[in-house]
Design a protein around this motif. Structure first.
Motif, PDB file in Angstrom:
ATOM      1  N   UNK A 107      -8.050  11.268 -16.734  1.00  0.00           N
ATOM      2  CA  UNK A 107      -7.267  11.892 -17.902  1.00  0.00           C
ATOM      3  C   UNK A 107      -5.773  11.901 -17.859  1.00  0.00           C
ATOM      4  N   UNK A 108      -5.175  11.074 -17.387  1.00  0.00           N
ATOM      5  CA  UNK A 108      -3.790  10.795 -17.178  1.00  0.00           C
ATOM      6  C   UNK A 108      -3.264  10.790 -15.892  1.00  0.00           C
ATOM      7  N   UNK A 109      -4.202  11.398 -14.896  1.00  0.00           N
ATOM      8  CA  UNK A 109      -3.545  11.898 -13.492  1.00  0.00           C
ATOM      9  C   UNK A 109      -3.158  10.635 -12.792  1.00  0.00           C
ATOM     10  N   UNK A 110      -4.068   9.370 -12.966  1.00  0.00           N
ATOM     11  CA  UNK A 110      -3.540   8.274 -12.160  1.00  0.00           C
ATOM     12  C   UNK A 110      -2.484   7.736 -12.311  1.00  0.00           C
ATOM     13  N   UNK A 111      -1.732   7.969 -13.657  1.00  0.00           N
ATOM     14  CA  UNK A 111      -0.477   7.198 -13.878  1.00  0.00           C
ATOM     15  C   UNK A 111       0.822   7.749 -12.803  1.00  0.00           C
ATOM     16  N   UNK A 112       0.355   8.868 -12.084  1.00  0.00           N
ATOM     17  CA  UNK A 112       1.354   9.553 -11.169  1.00  0.00           C
ATOM     18  C   UNK A 112       1.004   8.971 -10.008  1.00  0.00           C
ATOM     19  N   UNK A 113       0.182   8.324  -9.547  1.00  0.00           N
ATOM     20  CA  UNK A 113      -0.688   7.974  -8.251  1.00  0.00           C
ATOM     21  C   UNK A 113       0.104   6.900  -7.673  1.00  0.00           C
ATOM     22  N   UNK A 114       0.777   6.914  -6.655  1.00  0.00           N
ATOM     23  CA  UNK A 114       1.761   5.888  -5.913  1.00  0.00           C
ATOM     24  C   UNK A 114       0.755   4.629  -5.287  1.00  0.00           C
ATOM     25  N   UNK A 115      -0.454   5.323  -4.803  1.00  0.00           N
ATOM     26  CA  UNK A 115      -1.529   4.158  -4.471  1.00  0.00           C
ATOM     27  C   UNK A 115      -1.933   3.105  -5.399  1.00  0.00           C
ATOM     28  N   UNK A 116      -2.083   3.789  -6.643  1.00  0.00           N
ATOM     29  CA  UNK A 116      -2.689   2.979  -7.608  1.00  0.00           C
ATOM     30  C   UNK A 116      -1.417   2.147  -8.174  1.00  0.00           C
ATOM     31  N   UNK A 117      -0.100   2.614  -8.369  1.00  0.00           N
ATOM     32  CA  UNK A 117       0.874   1.787  -8.680  1.00  0.00           C
ATOM     33  C   UNK A 117       1.355   0.647  -7.954  1.00  0.00           C
ATOM     34  N   UNK A 118       1.054   0.778  -6.366  1.00  0.00           N
ATOM     35  CA  UNK A 118       1.013  -0.509  -5.797  1.00  0.00           C
ATOM     36  C   UNK A 118       0.155  -1.529  -5.685  1.00  0.00           C
ATOM     37  N   UNK A 119      -0.986  -1.053  -6.016  1.00  0.00           N
ATOM     38  CA  UNK A 119      -2.062  -2.063  -6.368  1.00  0.00           C
ATOM     39  C   UNK A 119      -1.696  -2.589  -7.644  1.00  0.00           C
ATOM     40  N   UNK A 130      -5.695  -1.603 -13.898  1.00  0.00           N
ATOM     41  CA  UNK A 130      -6.208  -1.735 -12.812  1.00  0.00           C
ATOM     42  C   UNK A 130      -7.229  -0.746 -12.628  1.00  0.00           C
ATOM     43  N   UNK A 131      -7.160   0.510 -13.384  1.00  0.00           N
ATOM     44  CA  UNK A 131      -8.125   1.807 -13.256  1.00  0.00           C
ATOM     45  C   UNK A 131      -9.347   1.142 -14.214  1.00  0.00           C
ATOM     46  N   UNK A 132      -8.968   0.334 -15.401  1.00  0.00           N
ATOM     47  CA  UNK A 132     -10.309  -0.174 -16.151  1.00  0.00           C
ATOM     48  C   UNK A 132     -11.038  -1.363 -15.167  1.00  0.00           C
ATOM     49  N   UNK A 133     -10.045  -2.094 -14.531  1.00  0.00           N
ATOM     50  CA  UNK A 133     -10.683  -3.459 -13.835  1.00  0.00           C
ATOM     51  C   UNK A 133     -11.674  -2.988 -12.880  1.00  0.00           C
ATOM     52  N   UNK A 134     -11.238  -1.558 -12.073  1.00  0.00           N
ATOM     53  CA  UNK A 134     -11.908  -1.103 -10.834  1.00  0.00           C
ATOM     54  C   UNK A 134     -13.227  -0.441 -11.548  1.00  0.00           C
TER      55      UNK A 134
END
Ligand SMILES: NC(=O)c1ccc[n+]([C@@H]2O[C@H](COP(=O)([O-])OP(=O)(O)OC[C@H]3O[C@@H](n4cnc5c(N)ncnc54)[C@H](OP(=O)(O)O)[C@@H]3O)[C@@H](O)[C@H]2O)c1
Length: 188
Positions: A107-119, A130-134
């Motif tokens: 619900x939008x929270x992932x856009x602030x996550x450093x770990x997801x940005x790195x991937x 990336x979130x959808x690919x996961x």
């Protein structure tokens, strides 16, 4: 269907297993059995191509299976990196129920996550892709939402991204604030 100008619906779901007014004396069990029977009839008449449920946990599905003749095609539950509902995932996989992932961006929270940005940076992709690919790698059917045309278009570019086992594990276990809903305790 009249209002939509359609002859049939592709998919129809029970949104919540046990709304608050139906929790006393487990009234939700009878209500779901009756609603499901009506949905099964519409399914058999061909008016609805697939019927399913949403936010059902294993004990809600167990109750439904006491009378159900048709197995739900879909269970639409909250699933995203950091929100992995292991029990319901295992249960639905065993029964052959497709898991539809609502809120696949947390619900939008992932856009602030450093770990997801790195991937995302490593793959030259966006956090959303990336979130959808996961989600796809987990064999969930992601249900993303955006009101922004350019985002809807770029979110579609999520196929063919090969996430490593380690990356999938990082995404699965990432710490988030807003987790899975407490279905049996929600105030509605
Ligand atoms: N069954 C249920 O109980 C249930 C509960 C909740 C939701 N849902 C369904 O699940 C769907 C998705 O859930 P959701 O909307 O709560 O959460 P979500 O899809 O995880 O996140 C939506 C948010 O992500 C933003 N976003 C989308 N693409 C983006 C991108 N490429 N870059 C940056 N931001 C981006 C959207 O902003 P913009 O829109 O401003 O672009 C919006 O703020 C909805 O259609 C809803 O109907 C079902």
């Amino acid at each position: 269907m009249e209002k939509l100008g359609l002859d049939y619906l592709d998919l129809y779901l029970i949104h919540w297993p046990n709304p608050k007014p139906l929790r006393e004396n487990d009234k939700w069990k009878t209500r779901n059995a009756e609603v499901w029977r009506a949905m099964e009839d519409l399914y058999k008449e061909g008016k609805i191509r697939a019927i399913g449920v949403s936010n059902f946990l294993p004990h809600h599905l167990d109750a439904l299976f006491e009378t159900a003749r048709v197995i739900p095609a879909v269970n639409q539950v909250r699933l995203a990196p950091g929100v992995y509902q292991e029990e319901v995932v295992t249960y639905c996989r065993e029964k052959g129920i497709l898991l539809e992932a609502w809120g696949p961006f947390g619900q939008g929270e992932l856009f602030d996550k450093k770990e997801v940005q790195e991937i995302a940076d490593k793959h030259g992709k966006s956090v959303a892709q990336i979130a959808l690919a996961w989600s796809l790698a987990e064999e969930f059917l992601p249900l993303p939402k955006s009101v922004t045309a350019s985002r809807i278009k770029s979110n579609l570019d999520c196929f063919g991204i090969e996430l490593s086992k380690e990356e999938r594990e990082v995404l699965k276990t990432i710490s988030v604030i807003s987790g899975a809903p407490r279905v049996d305790e929600m105030d509605f």
